[in-house]
Every structure is written in C-alpha cells, then in structure tokens.
Design a protein around this motif. Structure first.
Motif, PDB file in Angstrom:
ATOM      1  N   MET A  10      16.345  -3.907 -17.094  1.00 18.10           N
ATOM      2  CA  MET A  10      15.146  -3.094 -16.953  1.00 18.10           C
ATOM      3  C   MET A  10      14.020  -3.911 -16.356  1.00 18.10           C
ATOM      4  O   MET A  10      13.958  -5.136 -16.522  1.00 18.10           O
ATOM      5  CB  MET A  10      14.654  -2.574 -18.316  1.00 18.10           C
ATOM      6  N   SER A  11      13.099  -3.211 -15.697  1.00 17.29           N
ATOM      7  CA  SER A  11      11.877  -3.871 -15.242  1.00 17.29           C
ATOM      8  C   SER A  11      10.730  -2.884 -15.292  1.00 17.29           C
ATOM      9  O   SER A  11      10.918  -1.674 -15.154  1.00 17.29           O
ATOM     10  CB  SER A  11      12.030  -4.394 -13.807  1.00 17.29           C
ATOM     11  N   TYR A  12       9.564  -3.444 -15.523  1.00 23.01           N
ATOM     12  CA  TYR A  12       8.343  -2.647 -15.421  1.00 23.01           C
ATOM     13  C   TYR A  12       7.283  -3.546 -14.804  1.00 23.01           C
ATOM     14  O   TYR A  12       6.964  -4.614 -15.350  1.00 23.01           O
ATOM     15  CB  TYR A  12       7.875  -2.157 -16.795  1.00 23.01           C
ATOM     16  N   GLY A  13       6.775  -3.140 -13.663  1.00 24.76           N
ATOM     17  CA  GLY A  13       5.790  -3.967 -12.983  1.00 24.76           C
ATOM     18  C   GLY A  13       5.197  -3.267 -11.792  1.00 24.76           C
ATOM     19  O   GLY A  13       5.518  -2.106 -11.508  1.00 24.76           O
ATOM     20  N   LEU A  14       4.332  -3.975 -11.100  1.00 23.99           N
ATOM     21  CA  LEU A  14       3.636  -3.357  -9.983  1.00 23.99           C
ATOM     22  C   LEU A  14       4.621  -2.922  -8.907  1.00 23.99           C
ATOM     23  O   LEU A  14       5.682  -3.499  -8.730  1.00 23.99           O
ATOM     24  CB  LEU A  14       2.587  -4.312  -9.413  1.00 23.99           C
ATOM     25  N   ASP A  15       4.240  -1.863  -8.198  1.00 23.82           N
ATOM     26  CA  ASP A  15       5.013  -1.341  -7.082  1.00 23.82           C
ATOM     27  C   ASP A  15       4.902  -2.356  -5.943  1.00 23.82           C
ATOM     28  O   ASP A  15       3.825  -2.522  -5.354  1.00 23.82           O
ATOM     29  CB  ASP A  15       4.454   0.019  -6.670  1.00 23.82           C
ATOM     30  N   LEU A  16       5.987  -3.047  -5.641  1.00 25.35           N
ATOM     31  CA  LEU A  16       5.933  -4.113  -4.652  1.00 25.35           C
ATOM     32  C   LEU A  16       5.603  -3.604  -3.256  1.00 25.35           C
ATOM     33  O   LEU A  16       4.896  -4.271  -2.496  1.00 25.35           O
ATOM     34  CB  LEU A  16       7.259  -4.878  -4.639  1.00 25.35           C
ATOM     35  N   ASP A  17       6.099  -2.420  -2.915  1.00 29.59           N
ATOM     36  CA  ASP A  17       5.786  -1.876  -1.589  1.00 29.59           C
ATOM     37  C   ASP A  17       4.282  -1.658  -1.450  1.00 29.59           C
ATOM     38  O   ASP A  17       3.681  -2.019  -0.432  1.00 29.59           O
ATOM     39  CB  ASP A  17       6.526  -0.559  -1.357  1.00 29.59           C
ATOM     40  N   GLU A  18       3.677  -1.056  -2.468  1.00 30.90           N
ATOM     41  CA  GLU A  18       2.227  -0.851  -2.424  1.00 30.90           C
ATOM     42  C   GLU A  18       1.502  -2.197  -2.388  1.00 30.90           C
ATOM     43  O   GLU A  18       0.542  -2.385  -1.634  1.00 30.90           O
ATOM     44  CB  GLU A  18       1.748  -0.052  -3.636  1.00 30.90           C
ATOM     45  N   GLY A  19       1.970  -3.140  -3.220  1.00 27.56           N
ATOM     46  CA  GLY A  19       1.319  -4.436  -3.275  1.00 27.56           C
ATOM     47  C   GLY A  19       1.347  -5.158  -1.945  1.00 27.56           C
ATOM     48  O   GLY A  19       0.332  -5.711  -1.495  1.00 27.56           O
ATOM     49  N   PHE A  20       2.497  -5.142  -1.283  1.00 22.42           N
ATOM     50  CA  PHE A  20       2.605  -5.843  -0.001  1.00 22.42           C
ATOM     51  C   PHE A  20       1.830  -5.113   1.100  1.00 22.42           C
ATOM     52  O   PHE A  20       1.311  -5.744   2.026  1.00 22.42           O
ATOM     53  CB  PHE A  20       4.074  -6.030   0.385  1.00 22.42           C
ATOM     54  N   ASP A  21       1.740  -3.786   1.008  1.00 19.68           N
ATOM     55  CA  ASP A  21       0.916  -3.056   1.968  1.00 19.68           C
ATOM     56  C   ASP A  21      -0.554  -3.460   1.838  1.00 19.68           C
ATOM     57  O   ASP A  21      -1.246  -3.663   2.845  1.00 19.68           O
ATOM     58  CB  ASP A  21       1.054  -1.546   1.750  1.00 19.68           C
ATOM     59  N   ARG A  22      -1.016  -3.569   0.615  1.00 18.82           N
ATOM     60  CA  ARG A  22      -2.415  -3.954   0.404  1.00 18.82           C
ATOM     61  C   ARG A  22      -2.643  -5.408   0.785  1.00 18.82           C
ATOM     62  O   ARG A  22      -3.715  -5.773   1.289  1.00 18.82           O
ATOM     63  CB  ARG A  22      -2.790  -3.676  -1.050  1.00 18.82           C
ATOM     64  N   LEU A  23      -1.635  -6.246   0.552  1.00 25.12           N
ATOM     65  CA  LEU A  23      -1.719  -7.635   0.990  1.00 25.12           C
ATOM     66  C   LEU A  23      -1.863  -7.702   2.513  1.00 25.12           C
ATOM     67  O   LEU A  23      -2.696  -8.450   3.040  1.00 25.12           O
ATOM     68  CB  LEU A  23      -0.464  -8.385   0.544  1.00 25.12           C
ATOM     69  N   ALA A  24      -1.064  -6.902   3.212  1.00 26.59           N
ATOM     70  CA  ALA A  24      -1.128  -6.883   4.674  1.00 26.59           C
ATOM     71  C   ALA A  24      -2.496  -6.425   5.159  1.00 26.59           C
ATOM     72  O   ALA A  24      -3.010  -6.938   6.164  1.00 26.59           O
ATOM     73  CB  ALA A  24      -0.035  -5.970   5.226  1.00 26.59           C
ATOM     74  N   ALA A  25      -3.088  -5.467   4.452  1.00 28.20           N
ATOM     75  CA  ALA A  25      -4.417  -4.991   4.849  1.00 28.20           C
ATOM     76  C   ALA A  25      -5.458  -6.101   4.708  1.00 28.20           C
ATOM     77  O   ALA A  25      -6.360  -6.235   5.552  1.00 28.20           O
ATOM     78  CB  ALA A  25      -4.801  -3.782   4.003  1.00 28.20           C
ATOM     79  N   LEU A  26      -5.337  -6.909   3.651  1.00 22.06           N
ATOM     80  CA  LEU A  26      -6.255  -8.040   3.492  1.00 22.06           C
ATOM     81  C   LEU A  26      -6.051  -9.066   4.608  1.00 22.06           C
ATOM     82  O   LEU A  26      -7.022  -9.599   5.164  1.00 22.06           O
ATOM     83  CB  LEU A  26      -6.033  -8.703   2.128  1.00 22.06           C
ATOM     84  N   VAL A  27      -4.799  -9.347   4.925  1.00 25.07           N
ATOM     85  CA  VAL A  27      -4.501 -10.283   6.010  1.00 25.07           C
ATOM     86  C   VAL A  27      -5.117  -9.788   7.309  1.00 25.07           C
ATOM     87  O   VAL A  27      -5.745 -10.552   8.060  1.00 25.07           O
ATOM     88  CB  VAL A  27      -2.974 -10.468   6.155  1.00 25.07           C
ATOM     89  N   ASP A  28      -4.947  -8.508   7.593  1.00 25.90           N
ATOM     90  CA  ASP A  28      -5.486  -7.929   8.825  1.00 25.90           C
ATOM     91  C   ASP A  28      -7.004  -8.077   8.894  1.00 25.90           C
ATOM     92  O   ASP A  28      -7.559  -8.453   9.932  1.00 25.90           O
ATOM     93  CB  ASP A  28      -5.091  -6.449   8.906  1.00 25.90           C
ATOM     94  N   ARG A  29      -7.677  -7.813   7.793  1.00 25.93           N
ATOM     95  CA  ARG A  29      -9.145  -7.911   7.789  1.00 25.93           C
ATOM     96  C   ARG A  29      -9.611  -9.350   8.036  1.00 25.93           C
ATOM     97  O   ARG A  29     -10.581  -9.582   8.749  1.00 25.93           O
ATOM     98  CB  ARG A  29      -9.700  -7.383   6.466  1.00 25.93           C
ATOM     99  N   ILE A  30      -8.895 -10.299   7.454  1.00 26.49           N
ATOM    100  CA  ILE A  30      -9.278 -11.708   7.645  1.00 26.49           C
ATOM    101  C   ILE A  30      -9.021 -12.149   9.088  1.00 26.49           C
ATOM    102  O   ILE A  30      -9.850 -12.815   9.710  1.00 26.49           O
ATOM    103  CB  ILE A  30      -8.522 -12.606   6.647  1.00 26.49           C
ATOM    104  N   LEU A  31      -7.867 -11.763   9.640  1.00 22.39           N
ATOM    105  CA  LEU A  31      -7.573 -12.124  11.018  1.00 22.39           C
ATOM    106  C   LEU A  31      -8.566 -11.499  12.000  1.00 22.39           C
ATOM    107  O   LEU A  31      -8.756 -12.010  13.108  1.00 22.39           O
ATOM    108  CB  LEU A  31      -6.138 -11.720  11.376  1.00 22.39           C
ATOM    109  N   LYS A  32      -9.201 -10.423  11.568  1.00 14.76           N
ATOM    110  CA  LYS A  32     -10.201  -9.774  12.414  1.00 14.76           C
ATOM    111  C   LYS A  32     -11.623 -10.252  12.126  1.00 14.76           C
ATOM    112  O   LYS A  32     -12.584  -9.687  12.643  1.00 14.76           O
ATOM    113  CB  LYS A  32     -10.108  -8.258  12.257  1.00 14.76           C
ATOM    114  N   GLY A  33     -11.729 -11.286  11.266  1.00 12.42           N
ATOM    115  CA  GLY A  33     -13.024 -11.925  11.101  1.00 12.42           C
ATOM    116  C   GLY A  33     -13.657 -11.881   9.727  1.00 12.42           C
ATOM    117  O   GLY A  33     -14.675 -12.536   9.492  1.00 12.42           O
ATOM    118  N   ALA A  34     -13.073 -11.133   8.771  1.00 15.35           N
ATOM    119  CA  ALA A  34     -13.660 -11.060   7.432  1.00 15.35           C
ATOM    120  C   ALA A  34     -13.444 -12.383   6.699  1.00 15.35           C
ATOM    121  O   ALA A  34     -12.453 -13.086   6.914  1.00 15.35           O
ATOM    122  CB  ALA A  34     -13.036  -9.917   6.635  1.00 15.35           C
TER     123      ALA A  34
END
Length: 276
Positions: free
Chosen positions: A210-234
């Motif tokens: 069994m496992s219970y934890g964060l949705d990895l797909d959602e987590g990695f999508d949000r991680l990618a969004a942070l990466v994108d913002r930083i690469l664009k200057g944030a």
C-alpha cells in the motif's frame, strides 16, 4: 519530462539535461553538485533533502527541490511564502499525511500492535518525517520499532533486528536510500506475511502492498512550472514553496493475497489505484 514539454522544452533542441546520482551515498553529493556547476548548467533540480542541502551549500545557481521534507524545519528556506536564497520547490506535509498512512494500515490489519519503521537517519527531513510517524502511531496506540539506516549495508542489520523481534507491519519512509533498497524490504515482508505501507504509488506497482502520498504527476507538473518561471527570469527567493494538494492511495491486491490478507471493501472503494 512531460511537465517540461508542456512548457515548450524539447530535449536536445532547446533543453539540455545533465543527470547525476549518488545511488544513496550522500557523501558523493557535494562532488556531484560541483560537477554540475562545472558543466555550466543554469538550474539544478534536486530529489530529497540531502541533495537539496548539497546544492544549497555548493552553488549559488537556482535550485528547485522535490520531496525534500519541510523546507522551513530543515533550514532550507526562511518561510514557505518567501524562501529567500536561491532554492524553492515542493514542500512536505508529512505531519498531516503520516497519520493517514497509519490509519489505513490499521484498517487493513486491525490486529496491528507494533509497526517497524525504516528511515534514513542521516537525513534530517526524513528523520522529521519519522518523528511525525512515531507521534501518529502513539496516538493510535501502536508501538514503534525504529530502524534508522544510513547506508545500504544497514538494511541487513534492520532485517536482522526485525527477525529477532517480529513486528506486525512495516512503514518505510521514502528517500533515495530507502527507495533504492526497497526490494529487500519487500522480500522480508513477503517471507513473514507482513503488511507494508509506503509513501509513493510507484513502490506499490513494484510489489509493495500500500501507499498513500502526494500525486507524483501533479507534483512534477508543478515542479516543471517552477523551473519554467525561473528559466524565464524569476528569482527562487520570490517563488513560494508549493504544498501538495492531491494525494493518492494505491493498493496491490496480488501482494495482499500473497501474504494471506483479504482487503476490506472499505479500502478498495477508497483506493485511487488497485494493482491486480
């Protein structure tokens, strides 16, 4: 990679990836960070607290971390809202999630009285997660057998300890070290017909119960969004640590059958994924 693709990044076109891994050996992390800096990367993505700490201390490049525990409690960030420094990412909510893991384990095995907990004792974030698990077990009247590991060889000692004092179930705190050595835990649990609770659904697909934890797909999508913002200057200092909002409960019926348990219908009905 799928998350980055949604933001228009294509490997070997407008994106170059440099990968480094220590295979659970934390002493290698500072050199791996130095190697990445020497390769002239623009940003570092880290998995786990120890890699994040090495990147924070070893460079001033932007760092985006994933699964690194509570960044404020571990000292990686000034606050969730304004991290400061050059590191941001996805934060941990283990104090809320860990009791749920134990409740599910107890519902699966009502006779549960003692649970063996394995965690990386050299990892502050995972030690804090273990302490949250210990407190949650106490609230449920469950005794804890603690097995802190620091390197791959320690798993043999943990298994020997469990053989001497057999628990009723196992809870494994996930980090690169424990994840890389999960097969031995699976084998021990199968040999002694013990239920096991883990943190991520990929571990259940690999044979865990069994496992219970964060949705990895959602987590990695949000991680990618942070990466994108930083690469664009944030600036990472201005990007709040994000907290998980979706969690998944996964069950492996084949594993349950192999250890002689019938899965309660109440758990089956609540499972987000059932592996048969």
């Amino acid at each position: 990679m799928r998350g980055l693709a949604r933001h228009g990044y294509v490997p070997n076109d407008n994106l170059t990836l440099e990968r480094r891994g220590g295979d659970g050996h934390a002493d290698q992390l500072p050199q791996l960070v130095a190697d990445l800096v020497a390769s002239k990367v623009e940003l570092i993505i880290t998995l786990g607290y120890l890699a994040s700490l090495a990147a924070k201390e070893g460079t001033t490049l932007p760092v985006v971390e994933f699964s690194g525990g509570d960044p404020v409690a571990t000292g990686l960030a000034d606050s969730l809202a304004r991290p400061g420094g050059h590191l941001t990412g996805i934060s941990d909510v283990s104090a809320e999630v860990t009791p749920k893991r134990l409740e599910l384990l107890k519902e699966f095995a009502p006779a549960l009285h003692r649970v063996a907990m394995l965690w990386n004792a050299d990892d502050l974030a995972m030690t804090l997660r273990y302490k949250a698990a210990e407190a949650g077990a106490s609230a449920l009247g469950i005794g804890v057998q603690p097995y802190g590991v620091r390197e791959p060889a320690d798993f043999e000692q943990a298994i020997a300890g469990m053989n001497r004092d057999m628990p009723d179930a196992i809870l494994m705190v996930s980090d690169p070290l424990t994840n890389l050595n999960r097969k031995g835990i699976f084998e021990f649990a199968a040999a002694h017909r013990l239920p096991g609770m883990y943190e991520y659904d990929f571990i259940v697909r690999d044979g865990g119960l069994m496992s219970y934890g964060l949705d990895l797909d959602e987590g990695f999508d949000r991680l990618a969004a942070l990466v994108d913002r930083i690469l664009k200057g944030a600036a990472p200092a201005d990007l709040p640590f994000e907290q998980p909002t979706r969690f998944r409960f996964a069950l492996n019926l084949k594993t349950a059958k192999s250890i002689g348990f019938d899965v309660p219908a109440s758990l089956l009905n609540r499972a987000d994924e059932v592996i048969e």
